[in-house]
Design an enzyme around this catalytic site. Structure first.
Site, PDB file in Angstrom:
ATOM      1  N   GLY A 335     -11.545  23.106  14.346  1.00 28.08           N
ATOM      2  CA  GLY A 335     -12.310  24.275  13.930  1.00 28.08           C
ATOM      3  C   GLY A 335     -12.505  25.307  15.011  1.00 28.08           C
ATOM      4  O   GLY A 335     -13.368  26.181  14.889  1.00 28.08           O
ATOM      5  N   GLU A 377      -8.983  17.859  17.371  1.00 32.39           N
ATOM      6  CA  GLU A 377      -7.883  18.143  16.455  1.00 32.39           C
ATOM      7  C   GLU A 377      -7.675  19.649  16.275  1.00 32.39           C
ATOM      8  O   GLU A 377      -7.971  20.207  15.216  1.00 32.39           O
ATOM      9  CB  GLU A 377      -8.166  17.491  15.096  1.00 32.39           C
ATOM     10  N   PRO A 378      -7.174  20.350  17.276  1.00 32.42           N
ATOM     11  CA  PRO A 378      -6.923  21.785  17.116  1.00 32.42           C
ATOM     12  C   PRO A 378      -5.704  22.052  16.248  1.00 32.42           C
ATOM     13  O   PRO A 378      -4.700  21.341  16.323  1.00 32.42           O
ATOM     14  CB  PRO A 378      -6.677  22.252  18.553  1.00 32.42           C
ATOM     15  N   GLY A 379      -5.779  23.052  15.405  1.00 28.77           N
ATOM     16  CA  GLY A 379      -4.633  23.483  14.609  1.00 28.77           C
ATOM     17  C   GLY A 379      -4.430  24.974  14.756  1.00 28.77           C
ATOM     18  O   GLY A 379      -3.487  25.427  15.397  1.00 28.77           O
ATOM     19  N   ARG A 416      -5.195  34.354   2.791  1.00 34.79           N
ATOM     20  CA  ARG A 416      -6.456  34.185   3.510  1.00 34.79           C
ATOM     21  C   ARG A 416      -7.411  35.371   3.407  1.00 34.79           C
ATOM     22  O   ARG A 416      -8.625  35.161   3.312  1.00 34.79           O
ATOM     23  CB  ARG A 416      -6.168  33.832   4.974  1.00 34.79           C
ATOM     24  N   TYR A 420     -10.992  34.239   2.206  1.00 38.30           N
ATOM     25  CA  TYR A 420     -12.054  34.181   3.203  1.00 38.30           C
ATOM     26  C   TYR A 420     -12.455  35.540   3.777  1.00 38.30           C
ATOM     27  O   TYR A 420     -13.298  35.596   4.670  1.00 38.30           O
ATOM     28  CB  TYR A 420     -11.627  33.295   4.398  1.00 38.30           C
ATOM     29  N   CYS A 447       0.370  41.440  -8.483  1.00 37.12           N
ATOM     30  CA  CYS A 447      -0.412  42.026  -9.577  1.00 37.12           C
ATOM     31  C   CYS A 447      -1.856  41.553  -9.537  1.00 37.12           C
ATOM     32  O   CYS A 447      -2.356  40.901 -10.478  1.00 37.12           O
ATOM     33  CB  CYS A 447       0.233  41.680 -10.911  1.00 37.12           C
ATOM     34  N   GLU A 448      -2.529  41.814  -8.441  1.00 33.46           N
ATOM     35  CA  GLU A 448      -3.926  41.460  -8.247  1.00 33.46           C
ATOM     36  C   GLU A 448      -4.607  42.565  -7.443  1.00 33.46           C
ATOM     37  O   GLU A 448      -4.090  42.979  -6.402  1.00 33.46           O
ATOM     38  CB  GLU A 448      -4.064  40.142  -7.466  1.00 33.46           C
TER      39      GLU A 448
END
Length: 520
Positions: A335, A377-379, A416, A420, A447-448
Site C-alpha cells: 500500500g 509487499e510493494p507492488g 482507475r 478511484y 461510450c461512457e
C-alpha cells in the site's frame, strides 16, 4: 515515489543483482554495490537534465545515480519524517529516472525516443523502464535489509517482470492460480511465493499445494478446514492469517482494507482473528507461521504502519499467553503511496523501513517476545513509476469554456480514474508548442461519460488530432485491470533499457477477440 526521490546506486543499470539464497522465504541478498537508502538521500533534488540533443544518446550516469549518504545513525533519530518533502514543480519529477529531453518537444525513456516507440509499436502502448523497475527493487532491499520483500503481482505481471523481480532477489505475492502458474512456468521458485485472496477457489488452492508455494494467507474461517482437507497426508502447509487491525488508511475509501467494514481478513476487535488462530493451531496439516495485515493502498505516511505493528505485536503476545506458541513471522503488506503528479506526496520508503524496525524491536522487547521476521509487499511503488502510456489524440472539442481532448485509449486500458478518481499529468511529446497551457479534460474513446483519463490537466491550447500524449506513473493497475470494453483490444507492453526497445506483451488483436467467440 518519483525518480527524484530514489537515488541510484553505483551499480550499472540493467545489471542483475545476485538472486536470493535458496530456501523458503530466506532474506534476499541485494547487489554488493548497492548502498544504504536513507531518508536524507530520498529528499535530494534530482540532477539537472542535460540539454536536448537531436539524436538519441546513452543515458548520463548522473541522471541515473546519485551519491548515497552515510547509513542511518544508530540509534535512529526520533522522529524521522513520515513522508517525503513536497518535490519542486519539476514536470519530470514523476517520470522514470532515465527520462531526458530529446529534440523539439520529445523525450527519451531508457534512451529511446517516445515518438519512435509510438511509431514502431502503435498507440495506445504501455512502456516499462526495466532499469527503473530494478532500481526500485534494490531500493526496497536497502530499506528492509533484514526482511522479506515480496513483489505484489496484481499491480503488473508478465514473464519479463517475473524474471526481473527474481533476479533482483524479491519474492512474489500472487492472488490466483493464473498468476501463480505464470510465475512458476517462468522459473520463479514456488517456495518464494505467497498466495493471497479473500475468496480462493478450489483451483487456486489446488495449484498452490501442487506447485508448493511457500505460504498461503488464510482470509476466512471457512478456508481453514477446506485447505487442511486438501493438504496431502503426511505433509504440512505453512500459512499466515490475515488480521484486520482496525486502522483506516489509504488514498480512497475503495482501497482501505485495514478496517472492519470491508471484505478482507479477520477482525481483532470482534475476536474473529483469535477464534481462527485457535482453529488453525488445531489442524495438524497446517503450520501457522505468522500474522499478516494489509492496511490499504496509496498510503503516504508512516504512522498507520506503526499503529499496525503495535496492535499485531499485542496479538502475538496474546497468542503466546493463550497457546504457548511464538509465531516467527509478521507480514505488513504493502500500500505504499506514489506521486502521480508533480508536487504530490510519496511514502518515504527508507523512513518506513527504519521506523517499522525500531517500533517492532521496541514493542517485542516490552512484550518479552523475540523479534519476528518481517515481510512487506510493494507492488505499485515498484511498477507504477516505472511505466508510461502513450496515446494519440483523435479529436479536440470545445464545449462552452471546456476543452475536451479525446485519445485512442480510455477506460478499457486504464479504469482507475473512473474507479478511484486518480489524477494524472499527461504531457504533449513529439513537438514543441508556444501556445499557452489550458485546463483540459483528456477523455477516452468509450461510450461512457465517465471515460475520463485526466481531468483538469494543463496542456498546450493548440492540441490537434495526431498529437502524441504521454502519461507517466502508468506501470501499475493499467494492463492488469484492462478490459475488453467495446472490443478495442488491450495495448502492448514494451520494455526499454540502454537505448533499445523490445516487445514484452503483444497487442490484443481483433482476431484474438473473435477466436474466443466459438459459436452461435
Amino acid at each position: 515515489m518519483s525518480h527524484s526521490t530514489l537515488p541510484r546506486t553505483a551499480q550499472e543499470p540493467g545489471t542483475p543483482a545476485p538472486p536470493a539464497a535458496p530456501g523458503p522465504l530466506t532474506a534476499p541478498t541485494p547487489s554488493a554495490t548497492a548502498g544504504p537508502l536513507t531518508a536524507a538521500a530520498l529528499s535530494s533534488p534530482p540532477a539537472p537534465a542535460p540539454a536536448a540533443t537531436p539524436t538519441p544518446a546513452p543515458v548520463p550516469t548522473d541522471r541515473l545515480r546519485a551519491t548515497l549518504p552515510d547509513p542511518l545513525p544508530d540509534p535512529l533519530p526520533d522522529p524521522l519524517p513520515d513522508s517525503l518533502p513536497t518535490p519542486p514543480p519539476d514536470p519530470l519529477s514523476v517520470w522514470p529516472g532515465s527520462t531526458l529531453p530529446h529534440g523539439p518537444g520529445d523525450l527519451t525513456l531508457g534512451g529511446v525516443p517516445l515518438t519512435e516507440l509510438a511509431d514502431r509499436f502503435g498507440t495506445p502502448a504501455y512502456v516499462v523502464d526495466e532499469d527503473e523497475v530494478r532500481h526500485r527493487c534494490r531500493a526496497y532491499l536497502r530499506a528492509f535489509p533484514d526482511a522479506d520483500v515480496f513483489y505484489a503481482a496484481k499491480a503488473f505481471l508478465c514473464r519479463a517482470m517475473i524474471h526481473w523481480v527474481h533476479e533482483e532477489g524479491l519474492g512474489l505475492d500472487v492472488c490466483s492460480a493464473g498468476e501463480l502458474e505464470l510465475a512458476v512456468t517462468t522459473g520463479f521458485p514456488p517456495e518464494r511465493i505467497v498466495l493471497h485472496g479473500n475468496a480462493k477457489s478450489p483451483a487456486d488452492l489446488g495449484a498452490a499445494l501442487r506447485l508448493g508455494v511457500g505460504r498461503i494467507v488464510i482470509d476466512s474461517t471457512s478456508e481453514i478446514a477446506r485447505l487442511a482437507a486438501a493438504v496431502p497426508a503426511g505433509t504440512r502447509q505453512k500459512v499466515l492469517i490475515r488480521v484486520v487491525p482496525g486502522i483506516a488508511a489509504g488514498g480512497h475509501a475503495k482501497v482501505r482494507t485495514g478496517t472492519d467494514d470491508q471484505k478482507f481478513g479477520l477482525s481483532i476487535a470482534d475476536g474473529s482473528a483469535q477464534h481462527a488462530i485457535t482453529r488453525i493451531l488445531g489442524q495438524p496439516r497446517l503450520e501457522l507461521t505468522g500474522l499478516h495485515c494489509h492496511l490499504g493502498s496509496q498510503i503516504t505516511t508512516v504512522k498507520p504502519y506503526l499503529s499496525a505493528v503495535r496492535r499485531l505485536v499485542g496479538l502475538l503476545a496474546r497468542i503466546r499467553e493463550q497457546h504457548g506458541v511464538t509465531l516467527p513471522e509478521l507480514d505488513l503488506g504493502g500500500g505504499h503511496g506514489v506521486a502521480y503528479r508533480p508536487g504530490e506526496p510519496a511514502l518515504d520508503i527508507a523512513a518506513l523501513g527504519a521506523r517499522i524496525r525500531a517500533e517492532l524491536v521496541r514493542g517485542c522487547a516490552a512484550a518479552g517476545l523475540p523479534v519476528p521476521r518481517l515481510a512487506v509487499e510493494p507492488g505499485r511503488a515498484i511498477a507504477g513509476p516505472s511505466g508510461v502510456v502513450l496515446y494519440r489524440v483523435l479529436s479536440v472539442k470545445r464545449t462552452g469554456t471546456h476543452l475536451f481532448v479525446a485519445v485512442d485509449g480510455g477506460m478499457s486500458d486504464n479504469p482507475r480514474p473512473a474507479l478511484y478518481g486518480v489524477r494524472y499529468a499527461p504531457r504533449l511529446v513529439g513537438r514543441s508548442s508556444s501556445a499557452a497551457p489550458e485546463r483540459v479534460t483528456v477523455v477516452g474513446r468509450h461510450c461512457e461519460a465517465g471515460d475520463v483519463l485526466a481531468a483538469d490537466a494543463r496542456l498546450p491550447g493548440d492540441l490537434r488530432p495526431g498529437d502524441l500524449l504521454a502519461v507517466p506513473v502508468a506501470g501499475a493497475y493499467h494492463l492488469s485491470m484492462a478490459s475488453g470494453y467495446n472490443l478495442v483490444g488491450r495495448p502492448p507492453v514494451v520494455a526499454v533499457t540502454s537505448g533499445t526497445a523490445r516487445l514484452l506483451v503483444r497487442r490484443e488483436s481483433l482476431a484474438d477477440i473473435q477466436e474466443r467467440d466459438i459459436g452461435l
